[in-house]
Enzyme design. Structure first.
Site, PDB file in Angstrom:
ATOM      1  N   ARG A   1      -7.150  -1.127   2.085  1.00 38.49           N
ATOM      2  CA  ARG A   1      -5.894  -1.491   2.197  1.00 38.49           C
ATOM      3  C   ARG A   1      -5.029  -1.182   1.060  1.00 38.49           C
ATOM      4  O   ARG A   1      -5.400  -1.132  -0.080  1.00 38.49           O
ATOM      5  CB  ARG A   1      -5.702  -2.806   2.399  1.00 38.49           C
ATOM      6  CG  ARG A   1      -4.304  -3.514   2.751  1.00 38.49           C
ATOM      7  CD  ARG A   1      -4.436  -4.801   2.848  1.00 38.49           C
ATOM      8  NE  ARG A   1      -4.762  -5.833   1.579  1.00 38.49           N
ATOM      9  CZ  ARG A   1      -5.014  -6.910   1.835  1.00 38.49           C
ATOM     10  NH1 ARG A   1      -5.344  -7.786   2.940  1.00 38.49           N
ATOM     11  NH2 ARG A   1      -5.200  -7.535   0.685  1.00 38.49           N
ATOM     12  N   ASP A   2      -3.759  -0.732   1.120  1.00 41.36           N
ATOM     13  CA  ASP A   2      -2.456  -0.218   0.123  1.00 41.36           C
ATOM     14  C   ASP A   2      -3.220   0.492  -1.087  1.00 41.36           C
ATOM     15  O   ASP A   2      -3.355  -0.058  -2.183  1.00 41.36           O
ATOM     16  CB  ASP A   2      -2.137  -1.845  -0.590  1.00 41.36           C
ATOM     17  CG  ASP A   2      -0.688  -1.622  -0.991  1.00 41.36           C
ATOM     18  OD1 ASP A   2      -0.307  -0.576  -1.092  1.00 41.36           O
ATOM     19  OD2 ASP A   2      -0.090  -2.819  -1.230  1.00 41.36           O
ATOM     20  N   CYS A   3      -3.440   1.918  -0.528  1.00 39.64           N
ATOM     21  CA  CYS A   3      -4.234   2.829  -1.399  1.00 39.64           C
ATOM     22  C   CYS A   3      -3.568   3.037  -2.473  1.00 39.64           C
ATOM     23  O   CYS A   3      -4.018   3.961  -3.246  1.00 39.64           O
ATOM     24  CB  CYS A   3      -4.439   3.906  -0.435  1.00 39.64           C
ATOM     25  SG  CYS A   3      -2.966   4.817   0.259  1.00 39.64           S
TER      26      CYS A   3
ATOM     27  N   SER B   1      -2.600  -5.521  -4.074  1.00 38.10           N
ATOM     28  CA  SER B   1      -2.827  -6.074  -2.657  1.00 38.10           C
ATOM     29  C   SER B   1      -3.936  -5.109  -1.890  1.00 38.10           C
ATOM     30  O   SER B   1      -4.043  -5.184  -0.703  1.00 38.10           O
ATOM     31  CB  SER B   1      -1.634  -5.629  -2.278  1.00 38.10           C
ATOM     32  OG  SER B   1      -1.058  -4.353  -2.389  1.00 38.10           O
TER      33      SER B   1
END
Length: 608
Positions: free
Chosen positions: A280-282, A287
């Site tokens: 998630r949220d690379c 986050s």
């Protein structure tokens, strides 16, 4: 206690009002429990605290109230027992509470039956039904004695699955007793989605956020609806996290049902954020999530499928369930791969393994099959995707995801912009044209505010094949930018950059700054259909919840330390190497940040 008063006398058969005032200067009152003769008769969670007691026997009684705070563990304090008297003799009566129920297709509700006075011997009460046979009661025979006549016995009323409304009346009777009736209605299931789930609907108020807001001086906004974030698998069941507290998805949905019952005939919508993609949220460490880049099977089986099974339950069929699908995911595959100056190796991985695209497609297909679910896909904000090189390709990327993993474009009800961001809703003193686009602030972007961007994004999405009736949501939870620094008119400065900087509502150092922005304020309050093509202004990111920690904080939530949340950081290519403008001393993302909340209140626009 304010009622009854000490020594008060009531006539036989009277209803006795129990009432109390309670406050906690250091926190908030979570509930007040009322007892008669030591027996708990009600627990009230909202002020004014009161409850009406019926069926008390003749003679002397005592009333008592106990207040509990919102701490962990909860602290409590009780009043001195207040004596009162019921005069005369009482006609033996069966009492039902409540006397009417509305339940959804396939769902159940309960009513408590009790006697109004202690029986001299066992009393058998029998329930008989009239009206529709679609509703049943259990048990249909109850024996009352000296041990249960006052506390009562719960009767469960269950509605068979069906789409038509139905009503049954149950009569509780026993020889020598005045009977009681309970009317139970099965509400007709709403078939098909409405065009705008917010229009004419109430929207769920999260009691956990309400308590935090009220305790932090935000009582003026504490009843506003906010999003429920499912940011980990364990959040589905309720993991004590700052985003869900001890309430899991079922708890929130049940609370939404309770708010719907109190809402009369008005529908009820609830906003839930689906936020747990693999890797998630690379492009932002603050986050990051619990699932690794290759954990798509877990995402499907342990997260999406589990949530969907809950949302399919018959008792939630009449709720309008608005799902916000995966914040800050698909846009990263356009702007933050390493063919761009802003790229990261993590975003390259997520682009190559298709986990974002396939994960979003799977979520859309799974949830899109549930008739009362409305999928809104995250569309970044104008300060991220508004440039010519990002705008069209981002819409195309979302089309790719919406047709992946068995999904179709019909599973997308709309898009949401500005989630957890502070881009101004409108910039009334700046026109975006060939003379202003070269300015340092606009930086050749096609847009300079969220409303214009959202309306244009909708038009571009329709051109790409999405339904012509799709709607947009704009998160206005922190983009008001009020307070003393808000401009009141356009600047007339000769220098372009000076003129734009003096005229703009958004006071950030750079459009790419996203973390705990200093100077931000609450924006427009949530409301439906505020502008053409806009389904609603919403507060999906709950005001007062941190965007990320300003320094590294060890945690078990998978959240890293992103320097964009550090007020001392000099920036990176994603904010053109500017200072971050982030507030200091911030906790982990999703945790309550009192300093941020106070700033949002102070700088609210429209003002509170």
């Amino acid at each position: 206690m304010t009622s009854p008063t000490s020594g008060q006398t009531f006539a036989a058969g009277s209803t006795v009002t129990l009432a109390a005032t309670a406050s906690d200067p250091g926190g908030a009152v979570s509930r007040v429990e009322f007892r008669v003769d030591g027996n708990l008769v009600n627990s009230d969670t909202t002020s004014p605290y009161s409850f009406n007691v019926t069926g008390l026997a003749s003679g002397s009684h005592t009333a008592q109230a106990t207040a509990f705070d919102n701490g962990s563990p909860a602290l409590s304090t009780a009043t001195t027992a207040v004596p009162f008297t019921i005069q005369g003799t009482v006609q033996p009566t069966i009492v039902a509470s409540p006397t009417s129920l509305t339940v959804a297709s396939g769902a159940s509700g309960t009513s408590t039956l009790r006697l109004n006075a202690a029986p001299s011997s066992s009393v058998t009460v029998t329930l008989t039904r009239s009206g529709s046979t679609a509703i049943t009661a259990s048990p249909t025979s109850i024996t009352f004695n000296s041990g249960n006549w006052q506390s009562g016995v719960n009767v469960t009323f269950t509605a068979a699955t069906g789409t038509a409304a139905a009503t049954s009346t149950f009569t509780a009777a026993s020889s020598g007793y005045t009977s009681a009736t309970v009317s139970v209605t099965r509400s007709g299931v709403v078939t098909g989605r409405v065009d705008n789930p917010y229009l004419g609907s109430g929207v769920y108020n999260n009691p956990l956020w309400r308590a935090n807001a009220a305790a932090s001086g935000g009582s003026a906004i504490s009843m506003q609806p906010t999003g429920v974030w499912l940011d980990r698998i364990s959040a589905i069941g309720g993991n004590g996290s700052p985003t869900t507290g001890t309430m899991g998805l079922v708890d929130h949905l049940n609370e939404a049902l309770a708010q719907d019952q109190a809402n009369g005939s008005t529908p009820m919508a609830i906003q839930i954020v689906i936020y747990n993609l693999p890797g998630r949220d690379c492009a932002a460490l603050a986050s990051n999530g619990e699932l690794g880049p290759n954990d798509l099977p877990r995402y499907k089986a342990e997260y999406i499928d589990v949530i969907a099974a809950i949302l399919r339950r018959a008792e939630y069929a009449n709720l309008r369930i608005v799902l916000i699908i995966e914040i800050d995911s698909l846009p990263n595959l356009v702007t933050n791969v390493t063919t761009r100056p802003t790229g990261t190796a993590a975003c390259d991985t997520m682009f190559q393994n298709h986990a974002y695209v396939d994960g979003v497609g799977y979520a859309l297909a799974t949830f899109g099959a549930i008739p009362n679910v409305y999928n809104y896909v995250d569309a970044g904000h104008h300060g991220w995707l508004g440039w010519d090189t990002n705008f069209g390709p981002s819409v195309d990327m979302m089309r790719t995801a919406a047709t992946a993993s068995g999904s179709t474009l019909a599973n997308v009800h709309g898009f949401i912009t500005n989630t957890a961001n502070t881009s101004a809703l409108q910039e009334p003193y700046i026109v975006v044209d060939s003379t202003t686009r070269p300015s340092r602030w606009i930086d050749w972007n096609q847009f300079n505010d969220e409303l214009t961007y959202a309306q244009a994004f909708r038009q571009r999405a329709v051109q790409a094949g999405f339904d012509a009736n799709i709607g947009m949501l704009i998160d206005t939870s922190r983009n008001g930018w009020g307070g003393p620094n808000r401009p009141t008119g356009p600047s007339t400065a000769a220098d372009l950059n000076t003129r734009i900087d003096a005229s703009r509502i958004d006071r950030r150092i750079h459009k790419g700054n996203w973390c705990n922005a200093s100077g931000a304020g609450l924006g427009e309050r949530p409301r439906a259909a505020p502008a053409a093509g806009i389904d609603a202004y919403v507060w999906i990111k709950p005001p007062g919840e941190s965007d990320g920690a300003s320094q590294e904080i060890p945690n078990d939530e998978g959240k890293g330390f992103d320097r964009m949340c550090d007020p001392t950081y000099g920036g990176n290519p994603r904010n053109n190497n500017n200072m971050t403008g982030a507030l200091p001393n911030a906790p982990l993302s999703g945790h309550w940040f009192p300093a941020q909340f106070q700033q949002l209140l102070q700088n609210a626009y429209p003002p509170l």
